[in-house]
Design a protein around this motif. Sequence first.
Motif, PDB file in Angstrom:
ATOM      1  N   ASN A  75       0.817  -1.214   0.000  1.00 55.51           N
ATOM      2  CA  ASN A  75       0.000   0.000   0.000  1.00 55.51           C
ATOM      3  C   ASN A  75       0.853   1.266   0.000  1.00 55.51           C
ATOM      4  O   ASN A  75       0.512   2.267  -0.630  1.00 55.51           O
ATOM      5  CB  ASN A  75      -0.946   0.007   1.202  1.00 55.51           C
ATOM      6  N   SER A  76       1.975   1.201   0.719  1.00 53.55           N
ATOM      7  CA  SER A  76       2.845   2.379   0.795  1.00 53.55           C
ATOM      8  C   SER A  76       3.513   2.701  -0.540  1.00 53.55           C
ATOM      9  O   SER A  76       3.974   3.822  -0.763  1.00 53.55           O
ATOM     10  CB  SER A  76       3.921   2.164   1.865  1.00 53.55           C
ATOM     11  N   GLU A  78       1.960   2.346  -3.495  1.00 50.59           N
ATOM     12  CA  GLU A  78       0.938   2.602  -4.511  1.00 50.59           C
ATOM     13  C   GLU A  78       1.025   4.007  -5.111  1.00 50.59           C
ATOM     14  O   GLU A  78       0.794   4.195  -6.316  1.00 50.59           O
ATOM     15  CB  GLU A  78      -0.450   2.379  -3.918  1.00 50.59           C
ATOM     16  N   GLU A  79       1.350   5.003  -4.312  1.00 52.61           N
ATOM     17  CA  GLU A  79       1.390   6.379  -4.819  1.00 52.61           C
ATOM     18  C   GLU A  79       2.575   6.615  -5.760  1.00 52.61           C
ATOM     19  O   GLU A  79       2.499   7.430  -6.676  1.00 52.61           O
ATOM     20  CB  GLU A  79       1.460   7.366  -3.653  1.00 52.61           C
ATOM     21  N   LYS A  80       3.656   5.891  -5.536  1.00 55.67           N
ATOM     22  CA  LYS A  80       4.887   6.134  -6.285  1.00 55.67           C
ATOM     23  C   LYS A  80       5.049   5.217  -7.491  1.00 55.67           C
ATOM     24  O   LYS A  80       5.766   5.546  -8.442  1.00 55.67           O
ATOM     25  CB  LYS A  80       6.082   5.988  -5.339  1.00 55.67           C
TER      26      LYS A  80
END
Length: 281
Positions: A75-76, A78-80
């Motif tokens: 999840n951590s 996902e943004e990158k």
Amino acid sequence: MGKIAWVTDSTGFLDEELLNHEDIYVIPMTVFFDEEEYLDGVTITPAQFFERLKTAKTIPKTSQPSIGSFVELYNSLEEKYDEIISLHISEKLSGTVSSARQAAELVDIPVTVIDSKILTYPMTKLMKEGMKLIQDGGAVADVEKHIVDLAERFETYVIIGSLEQLHRSGRMNTAQYFLGSMLQIKPVIQINDGALSVKEKVRSENKATSKILGYLKDAIAKNHVEEVYILYGLDDSKTKEWEQLIREFAPDHITINAYPLGVAIGVHAGENTIGVSWMNK
């Protein structure tokens, strides 16, 4: 092709090329020592582990990363990143692949989980080959197929440093342990299709070493071998001797390097474990 994150576990060995790579993330194994919990490579090093082992009151144990820890990491990212390739220790040696696959079902970012069927630096070598394919324009599906194919080409043989430790960790039954100890047997362990098996049973370490180097010599004669990896527990004093022995028959173009097995493997095998791995191309 979107941006890809690479996830592996602490049984792998990241060399200088990959150690600080911005797209590689390592999820640690858990080591339980006298009711205390440590994270492999984070809160305990191989040297610290083997030093504590000398005075340990209970048998140390290892545990694969939890599904939750994988979910949190995925999840951590996902943004990158757009996708994740998660490459791990053989599922026949650890439940890590299973945890990763279950976690992949619980997150939104696409995750491809691959069973390396190996461990330590050879697993890292597979990751390097996959990264190279991506750089050359390959798709994630191509990477998975390529890594699975290459994993089948590894040969890995190990002399266990401590039969007692292998027995205490639950990887050798009592009858095998006592028979091996009484007869001073040095089993040559092979990693075959991701699982440990006994390749040979000999009566001395010198004979076991000769057997393993004989397998390597035959492979070099029959196959295209470019790199040889000497694998060791904690004591690296024998690696130079092995390198010299290999150099007696290996062509100059073959590179030979030594890599530690790490804490999670050391729990079962012992600090004096030594072996060799190579890929048949």
